[in-house]
Design a protein around this motif. Structure first.
Motif, PDB file in Angstrom:
ATOM      1  N   SER A  37      35.666  42.656  27.667  1.00 34.44           N
ATOM      2  CA  SER A  37      34.675  42.558  28.741  1.00 34.44           C
ATOM      3  C   SER A  37      34.834  43.652  29.801  1.00 34.44           C
ATOM      4  CB  SER A  37      34.771  41.187  29.421  1.00 34.44           C
ATOM      5  OG  SER A  37      36.059  40.986  29.976  1.00 34.44           O
ATOM      6  N   SER A  38      35.982  44.322  29.819  1.00 35.07           N
ATOM      7  CA  SER A  38      36.234  45.369  30.809  1.00 35.07           C
ATOM      8  C   SER A  38      35.670  46.724  30.390  1.00 35.07           C
ATOM      9  CB  SER A  38      37.749  45.510  31.056  1.00 35.07           C
ATOM     10  OG  SER A  38      38.283  44.324  31.606  1.00 35.07           O
ATOM     11  N   GLU A  54      33.843  48.247  36.067  1.00 33.45           N
ATOM     12  CA  GLU A  54      34.370  47.336  37.075  1.00 33.45           C
ATOM     13  C   GLU A  54      34.144  45.893  36.633  1.00 33.45           C
ATOM     14  OE1 GLU A  54      34.186  49.376  41.339  1.00 33.45           O
ATOM     15  OE2 GLU A  54      32.225  49.339  40.367  1.00 33.45           O
ATOM     16  N   ASP A  55      35.168  45.305  36.058  1.00 39.10           N
ATOM     17  CA  ASP A  55      35.109  43.928  35.584  1.00 39.10           C
ATOM     18  C   ASP A  55      35.771  43.038  36.626  1.00 39.10           C
ATOM     19  OD1 ASP A  55      35.192  41.529  34.277  1.00 39.10           O
ATOM     20  OD2 ASP A  55      36.520  42.188  32.642  1.00 39.10           O
ATOM     21  N   LYS A  56      34.954  42.282  37.357  1.00 34.98           N
ATOM     22  CA  LYS A  56      35.486  41.470  38.461  1.00 34.98           C
ATOM     23  C   LYS A  56      36.419  40.367  37.969  1.00 34.98           C
ATOM     24  CE  LYS A  56      31.906  42.441  41.764  1.00 34.98           C
ATOM     25  NZ  LYS A  56      30.507  42.563  41.629  1.00 34.98           N
ATOM     26  N   ASN A  57      36.365  40.069  36.680  1.00 33.25           N
ATOM     27  CA  ASN A  57      37.252  39.051  36.120  1.00 33.25           C
ATOM     28  C   ASN A  57      38.594  39.635  35.667  1.00 33.25           C
ATOM     29  OD1 ASN A  57      35.369  36.918  36.407  1.00 33.25           O
ATOM     30  ND2 ASN A  57      34.275  37.662  34.589  1.00 33.25           N
ATOM     31  N   CYS A  58      38.773  40.939  35.812  1.00 34.56           N
ATOM     32  CA  CYS A  58      40.022  41.583  35.387  1.00 34.56           C
ATOM     33  C   CYS A  58      40.468  42.535  36.487  1.00 34.56           C
ATOM     34  CB  CYS A  58      39.818  42.331  34.072  1.00 34.56           C
ATOM     35  SG  CYS A  58      41.309  43.148  33.473  1.00 34.56           S
ATOM     36  N   LEU A  59      41.420  42.083  37.307  1.00 35.80           N
ATOM     37  CA  LEU A  59      41.868  42.874  38.457  1.00 35.80           C
ATOM     38  C   LEU A  59      42.509  44.190  38.014  1.00 35.80           C
ATOM     39  CD1 LEU A  59      43.385  40.094  40.757  1.00 35.80           C
ATOM     40  CD2 LEU A  59      41.141  41.187  40.911  1.00 35.80           C
ATOM     41  N   SER A  61      41.691  46.161  35.456  1.00 30.93           N
ATOM     42  CA  SER A  61      40.683  47.184  35.161  1.00 30.93           C
ATOM     43  C   SER A  61      40.020  47.674  36.448  1.00 30.93           C
ATOM     44  CB  SER A  61      39.632  46.641  34.185  1.00 30.93           C
ATOM     45  OG  SER A  61      38.834  45.641  34.784  1.00 30.93           O
TER      46      SER A  61
END
Length: 242
Positions: A37-38, A54-59, A61
């Motif tokens: 997803s990143s 910018e994947d907000k669920n993966c700090l 990345s």
């Protein structure tokens, strides 16, 4: 992915920034650092590229994207010399070396006139860029797995004669350490390749453990011609030391 023409300094900056973003994305994706997803998907000829977003669920990345953007700032200002990142007690080291060219008038012997000599054509530059990315993907496919407890760190080195004292791009801070790197195992350097425009030179080098390079060496040499392997440790290109 690349500008149609690379005839101006701004077009050259765009190319170098995209090459850097693609390379870092390739490394993090192929080394399994972040979830699918990143990444977004782009295509370069027949090569499917995974590009960090910018994947907000993966700090993690988000942090890498922030660092890349910070490096863009230093590239635009022509301050940055080296951009490196590595894992833990250094397991793998990735070095991106940047040089900035000034147009120098050269004598045209035939016409006896002084001209600005045009170096590589836009198509040559794009071909070199494609070759570097393919070679990096091939290298990533053949490296052994990383340890489970890795930490990814980035470091920028600057050209001190032009970089203002105290300058730090967004996302970076002053490094108070000695700068010495402790490598885990016997390091081997692989010169992945370089791309040169009228305005910039970008070189990529990867350092990893010798025992993890056996398959890599044979594959790269067989598929891409001679590959320079040196065992000098973590230094720059010896012939270009300044």
């Amino acid at each position: 992915l690349f500008p149609n023409k690379i005839a101006t300094e701004q077009q050259s900056v765009v190319l170098v920034k995209r090459l850097l973003a693609i390379s870092v994305s390739c490394i993090t994706y192929m080394r399994g650092l972040f979830p699918e997803s990143s990444y977004g998907t782009r295509y370069l000829d027949d090569l499917c590229l995974k590009i960090l977003r910018e994947d907000k669920n993966c700090l993690g990345s988000l942090q890498i994207v922030k660092w890349i953007q910070g490096c863009f700032d230093a590239l635009e200002k022509q301050y940055v010399s080296f951009f490196m990142f590595f894992n833990g007690t250094v397991t793998e080291l990735y070095q991106f070396k940047f040089k900035y060219k000034k147009e120098v008038p050269q004598m045209d012997i035939i016409s006896n006139q002084t001209n600005f000599v045009n170096g590589s054509s836009s198509e040559d530059v794009k071909q070199a860029s494609r070759h570097l990315i393919r070679k990096l993907y091939l290298l990533m496919q053949n490296l052994g797995p990383l340890p489970n407890d890795i930490t990814l760190t980035m470091k920028l080195l600057y050209y001190n004669d032009v970089t203002p004292e105290g300058y730090q791009p967004p996302g970076f801070k002053e490094d108070g350490s000695s700068g010495d790197l402790l490598f885990d195992g016997d390091p081997v350097n692989l010169r992945v390749g370089s791309v040169s425009t009228e305005f910039h030179l970008m070189k990529v080098r990867v350092t990893t453990e010798k025992k993890r390079m056996k398959m890599v060496e044979s594959n790269l040499v067989r598929q891409n011609g001679p590959t320079e392997i040196s065992h000098q440790g973590l230094d720059c290109d010896e012939e270009e030391e300044e």
